[in-house]
Scaffold this motif. Structure first.
Motif, PDB file in Angstrom:
ATOM      1  N   MET A  90       0.839  -1.200   0.000  1.00 57.74           N
ATOM      2  CA  MET A  90       0.000   0.000   0.000  1.00 57.74           C
ATOM      3  C   MET A  90       0.880   1.258   0.000  1.00 57.74           C
ATOM      4  SD  MET A  90      -3.367  -1.222   2.265  1.00 57.74           S
ATOM      5  CE  MET A  90      -2.865  -0.392   3.698  1.00 57.74           C
ATOM      6  N   ILE A  91       1.959   1.246   0.776  1.00 56.39           N
ATOM      7  CA  ILE A  91       2.887   2.385   0.781  1.00 56.39           C
ATOM      8  C   ILE A  91       3.533   2.534  -0.594  1.00 56.39           C
ATOM      9  CG2 ILE A  91       5.133   3.171   1.664  1.00 56.39           C
ATOM     10  CD1 ILE A  91       2.850   3.797   3.554  1.00 56.39           C
ATOM     11  N   ASP A  92       3.932   1.422  -1.203  1.00 57.52           N
ATOM     12  CA  ASP A  92       4.519   1.481  -2.550  1.00 57.52           C
ATOM     13  C   ASP A  92       3.552   2.129  -3.539  1.00 57.52           C
ATOM     14  OD1 ASP A  92       6.815   0.270  -1.610  1.00 57.52           O
ATOM     15  OD2 ASP A  92       6.353  -1.703  -2.449  1.00 57.52           O
ATOM     16  N   LYS A  93       2.266   1.835  -3.393  1.00 54.01           N
ATOM     17  CA  LYS A  93       1.250   2.439  -4.269  1.00 54.01           C
ATOM     18  C   LYS A  93       1.220   3.956  -4.071  1.00 54.01           C
ATOM     19  CE  LYS A  93      -2.365   1.740  -7.001  1.00 54.01           C
ATOM     20  NZ  LYS A  93      -2.252   1.075  -8.292  1.00 54.01           N
ATOM     21  N   LEU A  94       1.275   4.397  -2.817  1.00 54.07           N
ATOM     22  CA  LEU A  94       1.300   5.837  -2.538  1.00 54.07           C
ATOM     23  C   LEU A  94       2.553   6.490  -3.114  1.00 54.07           C
ATOM     24  CD1 LEU A  94       0.126   6.368   1.152  1.00 54.07           C
ATOM     25  CD2 LEU A  94      -1.004   7.125  -0.939  1.00 54.07           C
ATOM     26  N   ILE A  95       3.693   5.861  -2.885  1.00 50.89           N
ATOM     27  CA  ILE A  95       4.963   6.415  -3.360  1.00 50.89           C
ATOM     28  C   ILE A  95       4.949   6.538  -4.881  1.00 50.89           C
ATOM     29  CG2 ILE A  95       7.442   5.927  -3.576  1.00 50.89           C
ATOM     30  CD1 ILE A  95       7.264   4.811  -0.661  1.00 50.89           C
ATOM     31  N   SER A  96       4.281   5.593  -5.554  1.00 53.06           N
ATOM     32  CA  SER A  96       4.234   5.637  -7.018  1.00 53.06           C
ATOM     33  C   SER A  96       3.463   6.854  -7.528  1.00 53.06           C
ATOM     34  CB  SER A  96       3.612   4.351  -7.575  1.00 53.06           C
ATOM     35  OG  SER A  96       2.203   4.344  -7.396  1.00 53.06           O
ATOM     36  N   LYS A  97       2.703   7.507  -6.665  1.00 54.13           N
ATOM     37  CA  LYS A  97       1.937   8.689  -7.047  1.00 54.13           C
ATOM     38  C   LYS A  97       2.751   9.977  -6.911  1.00 54.13           C
ATOM     39  CE  LYS A  97      -2.405   6.451  -5.944  1.00 54.13           C
ATOM     40  NZ  LYS A  97      -2.802   6.288  -7.327  1.00 54.13           N
ATOM     41  N   LEU A  98       3.967   9.887  -6.379  1.00 54.50           N
ATOM     42  CA  LEU A  98       4.820  11.066  -6.209  1.00 54.50           C
ATOM     43  C   LEU A  98       5.633  11.324  -7.466  1.00 54.50           C
ATOM     44  CD1 LEU A  98       6.211  10.445  -2.604  1.00 54.50           C
ATOM     45  CD2 LEU A  98       4.218  11.812  -3.280  1.00 54.50           C
ATOM     46  N   SER A  99       6.045  12.569  -7.644  1.00 56.80           N
ATOM     47  CA  SER A  99       6.950  12.910  -8.746  1.00 56.80           C
ATOM     48  C   SER A  99       7.714  14.173  -8.384  1.00 56.80           C
ATOM     49  CB  SER A  99       6.171  13.134 -10.046  1.00 56.80           C
ATOM     50  OG  SER A  99       5.527  14.390 -10.015  1.00 56.80           O
ATOM     51  N   SER A 100       8.836  14.380  -9.022  1.00 52.06           N
ATOM     52  CA  SER A 100       9.642  15.564  -8.719  1.00 52.06           C
ATOM     53  C   SER A 100       8.966  16.832  -9.234  1.00 52.06           C
ATOM     54  CB  SER A 100      11.043  15.415  -9.304  1.00 52.06           C
ATOM     55  OG  SER A 100      10.959  15.243 -10.705  1.00 52.06           O
ATOM     56  N   GLN A 101       8.020  16.704 -10.171  1.00 55.73           N
ATOM     57  CA  GLN A 101       7.360  17.882 -10.731  1.00 55.73           C
ATOM     58  C   GLN A 101       6.144  18.339  -9.926  1.00 55.73           C
ATOM     59  OE1 GLN A 101       8.036  15.152 -12.985  1.00 55.73           O
ATOM     60  NE2 GLN A 101       9.989  16.190 -13.287  1.00 55.73           N
ATOM     61  N   ARG A 102       5.539  17.467  -9.171  1.00 57.50           N
ATOM     62  CA  ARG A 102       4.272  17.853  -8.535  1.00 57.50           C
ATOM     63  C   ARG A 102       4.288  17.531  -7.045  1.00 57.50           C
ATOM     64  NH1 ARG A 102      -0.542  20.234  -9.642  1.00 57.50           N
ATOM     65  NH2 ARG A 102      -2.353  19.263  -8.682  1.00 57.50           N
ATOM     66  N   ARG A 103       3.763  16.388  -6.688  1.00 57.01           N
ATOM     67  CA  ARG A 103       3.713  16.015  -5.269  1.00 57.01           C
ATOM     68  C   ARG A 103       5.004  15.299  -4.908  1.00 57.01           C
ATOM     69  NH1 ARG A 103      -1.606  14.952  -7.211  1.00 57.01           N
ATOM     70  NH2 ARG A 103      -2.954  16.632  -6.473  1.00 57.01           N
ATOM     71  N   THR A 104       5.732  15.862  -3.966  1.00 55.08           N
ATOM     72  CA  THR A 104       7.069  15.354  -3.661  1.00 55.08           C
ATOM     73  C   THR A 104       7.165  14.686  -2.297  1.00 55.08           C
ATOM     74  OG1 THR A 104       7.721  17.499  -2.752  1.00 55.08           O
ATOM     75  CG2 THR A 104       8.191  17.102  -5.092  1.00 55.08           C
ATOM     76  N   ARG A 105       6.071  14.664  -1.534  1.00 60.70           N
ATOM     77  CA  ARG A 105       6.165  14.025  -0.220  1.00 60.70           C
ATOM     78  C   ARG A 105       4.819  13.479   0.245  1.00 60.70           C
ATOM     79  NH1 ARG A 105       5.628  19.479   0.980  1.00 60.70           N
ATOM     80  NH2 ARG A 105       4.642  19.946   2.948  1.00 60.70           N
ATOM     81  N   ILE A 106       4.928  12.567   1.209  1.00 59.45           N
ATOM     82  CA  ILE A 106       3.765  11.991   1.873  1.00 59.45           C
ATOM     83  C   ILE A 106       3.909  12.349   3.347  1.00 59.45           C
ATOM     84  CG2 ILE A 106       2.515   9.878   2.462  1.00 59.45           C
ATOM     85  CD1 ILE A 106       3.939   8.580  -0.002  1.00 59.45           C
ATOM     86  N   SER A 107       2.848  12.846   3.952  1.00 61.20           N
ATOM     87  CA  SER A 107       2.898  13.158   5.376  1.00 61.20           C
ATOM     88  C   SER A 107       1.759  12.437   6.094  1.00 61.20           C
ATOM     89  CB  SER A 107       2.810  14.666   5.615  1.00 61.20           C
ATOM     90  OG  SER A 107       1.568  15.161   5.169  1.00 61.20           O
ATOM     91  N   LEU A 108       1.945  12.237   7.388  1.00 59.79           N
ATOM     92  CA  LEU A 108       0.921  11.611   8.222  1.00 59.79           C
ATOM     93  C   LEU A 108       1.243  11.886   9.679  1.00 59.79           C
ATOM     94  CD1 LEU A 108       2.419   8.811   9.452  1.00 59.79           C
ATOM     95  CD2 LEU A 108       2.079   8.106   7.096  1.00 59.79           C
ATOM     96  N   GLU A 109       0.263  11.643  10.530  1.00 65.13           N
ATOM     97  CA  GLU A 109       0.476  11.746  11.974  1.00 65.13           C
ATOM     98  C   GLU A 109       0.280  10.366  12.585  1.00 65.13           C
ATOM     99  OE1 GLU A 109      -0.773  15.384  10.173  1.00 65.13           O
ATOM    100  OE2 GLU A 109      -2.134  13.708  10.582  1.00 65.13           O
ATOM    101  N   VAL A 110       1.115  10.049  13.581  1.00 68.44           N
ATOM    102  CA  VAL A 110       1.018   8.769  14.280  1.00 68.44           C
ATOM    103  C   VAL A 110       0.959   9.056  15.778  1.00 68.44           C
ATOM    104  CG1 VAL A 110       2.151   6.559  14.754  1.00 68.44           C
ATOM    105  CG2 VAL A 110       2.380   7.596  12.508  1.00 68.44           C
ATOM    106  N   ARG A 111       0.060   8.387  16.473  1.00 66.71           N
ATOM    107  CA  ARG A 111      -0.028   8.554  17.934  1.00 66.71           C
ATOM    108  C   ARG A 111       1.295   8.171  18.585  1.00 66.71           C
ATOM    109  NH1 ARG A 111      -5.233   9.035  20.243  1.00 66.71           N
ATOM    110  NH2 ARG A 111      -6.864   8.848  18.655  1.00 66.71           N
TER     111      ARG A 111
END
Length: 172
Positions: A94-115
């Motif tokens: 699932m994380i790999d799927k999210l990472i595949s949506k990133l690119s240097s031209q547009r969305r460059t990071r994934i953020s989240l909060e963890v307890r």
């Protein structure tokens, strides 16, 4: 492929649909002390920038993720794998799927909060390349718990020097 002596499951990751909600709610209740309710999922998924995806094994939903699309990042709001399917590579896919949506031209990071008390999630995301970048004091409505902000940064092969510098700045 094996994960910690267990066979890794190959899952199909697809968009969440309405009929997945029963299985998603079961996973949610089995995963969190303060679970989301169906209304929370529906309210979130009705927003234009909110995406729901599920990991399916056979005909069964065994994991899900809810995330928001922002101009330069993806923000994970909820992420869980059914307890009996953990440590089998489902979350990693699932994380790999999210990472595949990133690119240097547009969305460059994934953020989240963890307890702060959710050590297994902290370790999972750390092992997936996320780094803690901040602490949000008294973040949750249902407790006085703090949250760790964790981020994953996209790295293209030309960005490696930048990524090393960024990592060094965080460390020191």
């Amino acid at each position: 492929m094996q994960v910690h002596g267990k066979e890794k499951l190959r899952v199909h990751i697809r968009w969440m649909i309405r009929r997945d909600m029963g299985e998603v709610l079961q996973i949610e209740k089995g995963s969190f002390e303060f679970p989301w309710f169906e209304e929370d999922f529906v309210r979130c998924l009705r927003q234009r920038n909110c995406i729901g995806m599920v990991a399916e094994y056979g005909e069964r939903v065994i994991g899900f993720m809810i995330y928001e699309l922002h101009k330069t990042r993806l923000h994970v709001l909820n992420f869980a794998v059914a307890p009996e399917y953990r440590r089998l590579g489902v979350g990693e896919q699932m994380i790999d799927k999210l990472i595949s949506k990133l690119s240097s031209q547009r969305r460059t990071r994934i953020s989240l909060e963890v307890r702060e008390t959710n050590l297994s999630a902290q370790l999972f995301f750390k092992d997936s390349g996320f780094r803690a970048t901040a602490v949000l004091r008294d973040f949750y409505d249902d407790s006085t718990e703090d949250a760790y902000v964790m981020q994953y940064r996209y790295e293209s092969e030309d960005d490696e020097g930048y990524a090393d510098n960024w990592t060094q700045r965080l460390a020191g």
